[in-house]
Design an enzyme around this catalytic site. Structure first.
Site, mmCIF file in Angstrom:
data_model
loop_
_atom_site.group_PDB
_atom_site.id
_atom_site.type_symbol
_atom_site.label_atom_id
_atom_site.label_comp_id
_atom_site.label_asym_id
_atom_site.label_seq_id
_atom_site.Cartn_x
_atom_site.Cartn_y
_atom_site.Cartn_z
ATOM 1 N N LYS A 142 0.825 -1.217 0.000
ATOM 2 C CA LYS A 142 0.000 0.000 0.000
ATOM 3 C C LYS A 142 0.853 1.258 0.000
ATOM 4 O O LYS A 142 0.529 2.250 -0.660
ATOM 5 C CB LYS A 142 -0.932 -0.011 1.214
ATOM 6 C CG LYS A 142 -2.027 -1.052 1.159
ATOM 7 C CD LYS A 142 -3.149 -0.657 0.195
ATOM 8 C CE LYS A 142 -4.006 0.445 0.780
ATOM 9 N NZ LYS A 142 -5.147 0.770 -0.117
ATOM 10 N N SER A 159 8.919 -15.428 1.099
ATOM 11 C CA SER A 159 8.035 -16.392 1.750
ATOM 12 C C SER A 159 8.888 -17.473 2.404
ATOM 13 O O SER A 159 9.951 -17.203 2.952
ATOM 14 C CB SER A 159 7.055 -16.965 0.723
ATOM 15 O OG SER A 159 6.102 -17.807 1.312
ATOM 16 N N LYS A 177 2.875 -17.020 5.850
ATOM 17 C CA LYS A 177 3.521 -17.061 4.539
ATOM 18 C C LYS A 177 2.559 -17.499 3.441
ATOM 19 O O LYS A 177 2.710 -17.078 2.278
ATOM 20 C CB LYS A 177 4.738 -17.988 4.579
ATOM 21 C CG LYS A 177 5.878 -17.477 5.443
ATOM 22 C CD LYS A 177 6.367 -16.096 5.037
ATOM 23 C CE LYS A 177 7.652 -15.719 5.760
ATOM 24 N NZ LYS A 177 8.087 -14.327 5.445
#
Length: 293
Positions: A142, A159, A177
């Site tokens: 964002k 991840s 994750k």
């Protein structure tokens, strides 16, 4: 008698890619002051990019920025921010724009982890990891997306491979994750028409990282190495090499992908964490095993 073939050692990205492929580019990296994210930042900078690294600890972050600048000859600055706080990340993005004028690449790498079974995992502990990993990734997207749209840039989300099979004592980070993977895939689809790419790197066992030092059971490193098809654990150059590729123009038609950088370990891993007797009390209730593991 068969002769053992030695594994191929890690190599630096500068031995494969041109040194100036990221000249004029700017990297925004959460988790950049340490570990895999610091190594990725160094590699991206070694190919000509400037960078801003984001973390919570000022002394550690400023020292890392200075070290990265000295090592690469590029500019690196530090911005203090907690990825769980959207306004702090927006301030970090503004600092990047004020300093460098743009953002081309984003690495979402801030993470938290520890060992604990579900029965010994508090609601707050579970939520904390999700807030750092999953919500932190969302907040980073964002804060940076308006700027990345302008440069038709690219995201890499860090991840793990833990949630691709049932890894004991890792329910919290596995859930977090899995959320990171999903966010990246949706971002790739939504932003692809604007020229923005988004991919995931899922590191396997990487030596020299805090995660491996803290989470590998004592005496199990050799067993883990033998279980990896390519017969070695990863080094701090392995993940950065993949990051360089994904940010490069060689990957300009690669998006929405999850790339495991693990020597094939996810195909042979059977849940490498043990079930030590010390975890079980006489009544069979499982306790947290954060320490010593």
């Amino acid at each position: 008698m068969s002769v053992a073939i030695p594994p191929r050692p890690p190599i630096k990205s500068t031995e494969v890619f041109k040194k100036d492929i990221f000249e004029g580019k700017v990297l925004f990296c959460t988790g950049g002051p340490s570990g895999i994210c610091k190594a990725m930042t160094k590699s991206i900078m070694s190919h000509g990019a400037d960078a801003i690294i984001i973390g919570r600890k000022v002394d550690k972050g400023e020292a890392a920025a200075k070290e990265l600048s000295n090592a690469t000859g590029q500019r690196c600055v530090f911005a203090q921010a907690d990825v769980r706080e959207p306004e702090q990340l927006k301030a970090a993005a503004k600092k990047c724009i004020d300093t460098f004028g743009k953002i081309d690449f984003v690495i979402c790498g801030a993470a938290g982890n520890f060992l604990a079974p579900i029965s010994g995992l508090s609601e707050n502990a579970f939520a904390t990891v999700v807030r750092i990993d999953t919500l932190g990734t969302f907040n980073t997207i964002k804060a940076t997306l308006p700027h990345v749209r302008r440069t038709r840039g690219s995201y890499i989300h860090v991840s793990a491979t833990l949630h691709y099979y049932g890894t004991p004592y890792q329910a919290h980070v596995s859930a977090a994750k899995a959320g990171v993977d999903a966010l990246s895939n949706v971002l790739a689809v939504e932003e692809g028409p604007r020229g923005v790419r988004s991919n995931v790197i899922a590191p396997g066992p990487i030596l020299g990282t805090e995660g491996m030092d803290r989470l590998t059971p004592v005496g199990k490193k050799d067993a883990i190495t033998r279980s990896v098809p390519l017969q070695r654990q990863g080094g701090l150059d392995d993940v950065p090499n993949t990051a360089v590729f994904l940010f490069s123009e060689a990957a300009n038609w690669v998006t929405g992908q999850i790339i495991a950088v693990d020597g094939g370990a996810m195909h042979t891993n059977k849940g490498s964490l043990p079930y030590p007797d010390s975890v079980l009390d006489p009544e069979g209730a499982t306790k947290s095993i954060r320490a010593k593991m």
